[in-house]
Write a protein that holds these residues in place. Sequence first.
Motif, PDB file in Angstrom:
ATOM      1  N   PRO A   1      58.794  11.615  19.264  1.00 55.09           N
ATOM      2  CA  PRO A   1      58.474  12.019  17.894  1.00 55.09           C
ATOM      3  C   PRO A   1      59.750  12.051  17.056  1.00 55.09           C
TER       4      PRO A   1
ATOM      5  N   SER B   1      60.911  14.008  14.937  1.00 56.96           N
ATOM      6  CA  SER B   1      60.810  15.353  14.358  1.00 56.96           C
ATOM      7  C   SER B   1      62.011  15.734  13.492  1.00 56.96           C
TER       8      SER B   1
ATOM      9  N   TYR C   1      57.502   9.189  10.611  1.00 52.13           N
ATOM     10  CA  TYR C   1      57.291  10.507  11.208  1.00 52.13           C
ATOM     11  C   TYR C   1      55.831  10.674  11.629  1.00 52.13           C
TER      12      TYR C   1
ATOM     13  N   SER D   1      54.343  11.452  15.529  1.00 56.79           N
ATOM     14  CA  SER D   1      54.271  12.896  15.730  1.00 56.79           C
ATOM     15  C   SER D   1      52.833  13.397  15.667  1.00 56.79           C
TER      16      SER D   1
ATOM     17  N   THR E   1      50.793  18.283  11.898  1.00 56.38           N
ATOM     18  CA  THR E   1      51.123  19.691  11.729  1.00 56.38           C
ATOM     19  C   THR E   1      50.080  20.336  10.831  1.00 56.38           C
TER      20      THR E   1
ATOM     21  N   TYR F   1      55.908  23.408  12.133  1.00 57.01           N
ATOM     22  CA  TYR F   1      56.201  22.180  12.870  1.00 57.01           C
ATOM     23  C   TYR F   1      56.388  22.499  14.350  1.00 57.01           C
TER      24      TYR F   1
ATOM     25  N   HIS G   1      58.206  21.301  17.631  1.00 57.45           N
ATOM     26  CA  HIS G   1      59.376  20.466  17.971  1.00 57.45           C
ATOM     27  C   HIS G   1      59.415  20.151  19.433  1.00 57.45           C
TER      28      HIS G   1
END
Length: 180
Positions: A42, A44, A97, A101, A104, A178, A180
């Motif tokens: 990801p 991030s 992103y 990912s 979120t 988020y 991580h």
Amino acid sequence: MEHLNTEKKYNIWIWILSIAIPLVVAVLFSVNLHDLGYDVKPLSFLPPIYATINGLTAILLFAAVMAIKKGNQALHGRLIKICIGCSIAFLAMYVAYHMTSIETKFGGEGAIRYIYFFILITHILLSIIIIPFVLITFVRGISGSYQRHKKIARITYPMWLYVAVTGVIVYLMISPYYVH
């Protein structure tokens, strides 16, 4: 008359880009490389970078307006080109992103949740609407059609500034959630 010919030359590209960019972003936004079986890390680290780029865009837009008010057309033009570059960089990082990912979810509750979604929805809608405005305004400026440029810039500037500033606000509001 020459200004209008130059503008007409770019009109097809303005409309192609104004339709293609949101469509391509929507398609890419719905693609997650993990879901397709790719083993990618990801990205991030990107959200604070692209939020910073949004903030920088807002500052540079303001500086561009101040430059033209002081009669510095060359600086104004350079700053606007940088703003367009920043917007393109933001978009590339934003898509990258989201392609790598997990989505979120905003975790706020109560009134702050409604405020967040109001800001997010208006940010997204105006980020789509602003594309042809920026392109038309830019073409009118580079073609020397300054009165027409000034007329549409009075609409484009506050919308673009709103999109840049709310991009930062959305990031600040969602960043605590988020993963991580």
